[in-house]
Design an enzyme around this catalytic site. Structure first.
Site, PDB file in Angstrom:
ATOM      1  N   SER B 194      16.544  16.647   8.684  1.00 15.39           N
ATOM      2  CA  SER B 194      15.679  16.224   7.580  1.00 15.39           C
ATOM      3  C   SER B 194      14.315  17.109   7.609  1.00 15.39           C
ATOM      4  O   SER B 194      14.034  17.855   8.470  1.00 15.39           O
ATOM      5  CB  SER B 194      15.112  14.845   8.114  1.00 15.39           C
ATOM      6  OG  SER B 194      14.738  14.612   9.229  1.00 15.39           O
ATOM      7  N   ALA B 196      10.340  17.293   7.570  1.00 14.36           N
ATOM      8  CA  ALA B 196       9.200  16.496   8.051  1.00 14.36           C
ATOM      9  C   ALA B 196       8.731  15.012   7.163  1.00 14.36           C
ATOM     10  O   ALA B 196       8.549  15.363   5.989  1.00 14.36           O
ATOM     11  CB  ALA B 196       8.111  16.981   8.651  1.00 14.36           C
ATOM     12  N   THR B 198       6.629  12.182   8.797  1.00 16.73           N
ATOM     13  CA  THR B 198       5.178  11.984   9.399  1.00 16.73           C
ATOM     14  C   THR B 198       4.991  12.984  10.566  1.00 16.73           C
ATOM     15  O   THR B 198       4.044  13.212  11.171  1.00 16.73           O
ATOM     16  CB  THR B 198       5.519  10.538   9.947  1.00 16.73           C
ATOM     17  OG1 THR B 198       6.429  10.461  10.961  1.00 16.73           O
ATOM     18  CG2 THR B 198       5.531   9.329   8.958  1.00 16.73           C
ATOM     19  N   ASP B 256      10.634  -0.161  10.954  1.00 16.86           N
ATOM     20  CA  ASP B 256      11.876   0.673  11.213  1.00 16.86           C
ATOM     21  C   ASP B 256      12.808  -0.361  11.844  1.00 16.86           C
ATOM     22  O   ASP B 256      12.997  -0.303  12.804  1.00 16.86           O
ATOM     23  CB  ASP B 256      11.631   1.834  11.844  1.00 16.86           C
ATOM     24  CG  ASP B 256      12.749   2.822  11.622  1.00 16.86           C
ATOM     25  OD1 ASP B 256      13.676   2.549  10.953  1.00 16.86           O
ATOM     26  OD2 ASP B 256      12.965   3.737  12.695  1.00 16.86           O
ATOM     27  N   SER B 264      21.136   4.072   9.086  1.00 22.08           N
ATOM     28  CA  SER B 264      20.482   5.261   8.407  1.00 22.08           C
ATOM     29  C   SER B 264      21.096   6.498   8.999  1.00 22.08           C
ATOM     30  O   SER B 264      21.496   7.432   8.259  1.00 22.08           O
ATOM     31  CB  SER B 264      19.057   5.176   8.289  1.00 22.08           C
ATOM     32  OG  SER B 264      18.567   6.351   8.297  1.00 22.08           O
TER      33      SER B 264
END
Lengths: 503, 503
Positions: B194, B196, B198, B256, B264
């Site tokens: 992925s 960034a 956060t 989360d 996920s």
């Protein structure tokens, strides 16, 4: 960044702020980011939409924002990225099952009203309330915070009475009778009502057939100080605005957390300055509260909440298992309610309920001795005094007090269903009746709706008329007929309920 | 109703459909209503925005929709009001604490991907999962549904290895070393990463400094079938797209839910066809998983979920209490990772972790005997074979395999903090380091970031350099310096941590 305002003629249902791709990149803004717009003392929050329809240096703001704030085209505003509102932490506290403190609830409500919280956060709040609930301390804090973040009415007459029916029962025009009966005794009753959301006609939709219902709070103050009552639309006022925002999530999810429902109803009464509040809880199949036990539990909550708010609350649990009166839909209900007021007569379900509720209010307000309220209410209705008061209300709200029932237009496209067999009416399906009236066009088409000729328990013969659907448009009538055939809203003992197999 | 499409150059962050006030009234559509747009076999759902910028008979659709669907300007579409999606009932089931069946989970995931569910419903789903959780049956069903509603990779090489680090520890460029080490042995490892969210730099942000990371699934298939590995951005692929949508609610609420996190991560591995998956769970203060107990519980979940999916999963719990290596920020990390590959040497925290993880993968893949993996991984790294493989990967991904470290540009605006006193480094604050690097411009400004000269436990003297902030823009450097002064990310024993009073 600073930017010049460009008006966008859109109603997005939320607060949108259009920014050019270039400015967004520069300011590190992404779609749906929350930004604060500032110009002098004017502050508003909005969600970023990135658009090449906007020049760099400009900011497009939607009509939603302009309608509530005094920004003007070409004005320069400061656009400031807004971080996560503090209140998100409190929503998460509730999510994790903790009790919220008063200041935390106030922070959530203020951020809802300021539009700092958006769909995601508000839905998380509603969902957390649905799962984890609120105790009475929290509900009281929520109610007061919701009232105080909106406008409040201050009427110079005491005592102030109020009545509220929890929705769900079709044809419930009862309060159109209750308000003038109560006001005829000199008591003050500034009644605000909602429009239909999921029903076929809210009280405001019905009253609007023969009078205006949209007023400012100042106008309502003048009306009530003059005639002692009103029957207006609460939605036009800025009463407990947080409720108007959270309701979107509740409706989408079709949930109605008890604590939020209590706060929603009572915050509006609190904002109207009501001191004596009667809550009507229709109970039965196909309405919001289906069992007597649920109704009793809810009653205790209303009464307890009233105490915390300094209000005296009573609750009437009423029969809601079938429609009230014979009509469902704005114009049909207006005719039925006005007819009852003019003649003092009408369907038992309407007259008994209206005088029953009005009687309790007369006793609460101290104008009838205990146990005599209903009798007095009936006398007021039958003597024509209630109609006299209603004429004053209609006139004060810009309607014609000399209105004749036959002047109220109803849909001229009609279709009547008759009984397919003889027997007793064993049930009338509230939800199906509502769905048929809505499909026929209610509440938008004022003349659309359903007229019922039978009540539960009545004996009928094959071929007797059961109900008529009224519509203003042929296509909607046809759709409503199809729905009525499919749902068969009136059950007759001995009738084949469903036939499965070759047709 | 039928309407001609007019393109609106906006990215609203959600699917918007603009309709004129007149058409909306006629079709009884309100802001935010869900509508289905249909043209032949093309179907898409969107939210109503009412606008006078649109003529009656036209419908404005936003770039969001056009980008994913093949509608064209002037094309006629059917606009059909869409009712409440069936899956809302299942979300409410979970809200009320019930277990969901496989078909119910599939229905929710499909409606998320089809954009029939919007912020309110998705937030309610996420909140319900946060509160009521999912059991392993539900998590497995969710994982498979998320994978199967997106694209899936089918590579003609076996076995397929994969590695995934749960985020949170700054400077974690480890997998840039792990992938070529593993691939150098002939194992296949199609690694997606992925960007960034956060953090200051996702693996994809770092790799993008020296190679392309945005490819189609077909291109990835060709790359991997050729060189046995890739290091690409997963976000450009349509892997488990439901996850990309729900993450918006999770991020806004900063929650989360464990079940959703497992689904996920594993849905993307499942979609990539991975058979042997190593999960790295950095544990320590300031990362996602703070305690060993939490890490162990999560490990069991990953392994159990892998079994349900037919994958062999192992977990490495690693030390995440301070940044990995010495650098944080895309270009700085790229230099550090490539330097380690080229020289076989680097900071202990990077080399030990990378060879440790790679070693486990070598054992899982059967190319190293039990207990010998790490040693073999180190040899591969030090022998230059890992760098040889990395050159192949860089070339296959359109980068320059002869890249020189000094050619990678880093921010030329710098500021170095020195030790205010002598002592031992007692802590490095992960969150503060990340915040400083982001404030300096990372990850958007590739050259921005932080270089650390010390590690926890080191003895330092007053005046020793502690860390340097790099930025591409003076203003961002200044903001980062202010933040660094305020947060003091490196704690030294004996140092005054906070001084309160007159300055």
């Amino acid at each position: 960044m600073k930017a010049r305002i460009k008006l966008l003629d859109v109603l997005s249902g939320r607060y949108s702020v259009l920014i050019s791709e270039e400015d967004a990149r520069e300011a590190k803004l992404h779609p749906d980011d929350l930004v604060k717009l500032e110009a002098g003392k004017k502050i508003v929050y909005g969600s970023v939409v990135i658009s090449n329809m906007i020049e760099s240096g400009e900011i497009g703001i939607s009509r939603d924002i302009l309608e509530l704030h005094n920004f003007s085209e070409g004005e320069t505003v400061n656009v400031i990225p807004a971080g996560t509102p503090e209140s998100v932490r409190y929503i998460k506290k509730k999510m994790h099952g903790e009790k919220l403190r008063k200041v935390e609830i106030e922070s959530i409500v203020r951020d809802i009203v300021d539009r700092k919280l958006r769909d995601i956060e508000i839905s998380a709040f509603v969902t957390s309330l649905e799962i984890n609930g609120l105790d009475m301390d929290e509900i009281a804090a929520l109610t007061i915070a919701m009232a105080e973040t909106g406008d409040m009415l201050d009427i110079d007459r005491k005592p102030i009475m109020d009545v509220h029916s929890i929705g769900g029962v079709p044809g419930n025009k009862t309060n159109i009778l209750v308000v003038p009966i109560v006001a005829a005794t000199g008591l003050t009753i500034p009644k605000t009502s909602s429009r239909a959301i999921t029903s076929a006609a809210g009280t405001a939709d019905v009253v609007e057939v023969f009078a205006n219902v949209t007023f400012t709070l100042d106008e309502i103050k003048r009306i009530v100080e003059k005639v002692g009552a009103c029957l207006v639309w609460g939605g036009a006022l800025n009463l407990a605005p947080a409720d108007d925002i959270t309701i979107k999530s509740e409706r989408t999810l079709s949930v109605d957390p008890t604590g939020l429902m209590l706060a929603s109803i009572m915050s509006k009464k609190y904002a109207m300055g009501s001191q004596y509040v009667l809550i009507d809880i229709p109970t039965g199949k196909g309405v919001k509260v289906e069992t007597i036990d649920q109704a009793r539990a809810l009653s205790r909550d209303f009464i307890e909440l009233g105490k915390r708010l300094g209000q005296y609350v009573e609750v009437a649990i009423t029969y809601g298992g079938q429609p009230i009166g014979h009509t469902v839909g704005p114009a049909l209900e207006a005719r039925e309610a006005l007819s009852a007021l003019q003649s003092g007569k009408g369907p038992g379900s309407l007259i008994e309920k209206a005088t029953g509720l009005a009687g309790i209010l007369l006793e609460m307000g101290g104008v009838a001795p205990a146990g005599m309220g209903k009798k007095m209410a009936k006398e007021i209705l039958q003597s024509g005094k209630a109609w006299e008061k209603m004429r004053e209300i209609i006139e004060a709200q810009g309607g014609n007090p000399d209105i004749k029932l036959e002047e109220i237009p109803i849909g001229d496209k009609t279709y009547t269903f008759t009984a397919p067999s003889s027997g007793y009416v064993t049930g009338i399906d509230n939800r199906a009746i509502t769905a048929i009236a809505r499909t026929a066009g209610a509440p938008e088409d004022k003349g659309a709706g359903v007229e019922l000729y039978v009540k539960v328990g009545e004996k009928i013969k094959e071929g007797d008329p059961l109900f008529t659907i009224y519509a203003e448009h042929e296509a909607r009538l046809d759709q409503a007929i199809v729905l009525a055939r499919r749902t068969e809203p009136i059950k007759i003992e001995g009738m084949v309920l469903q036939r499965i197999g070759n047709i």
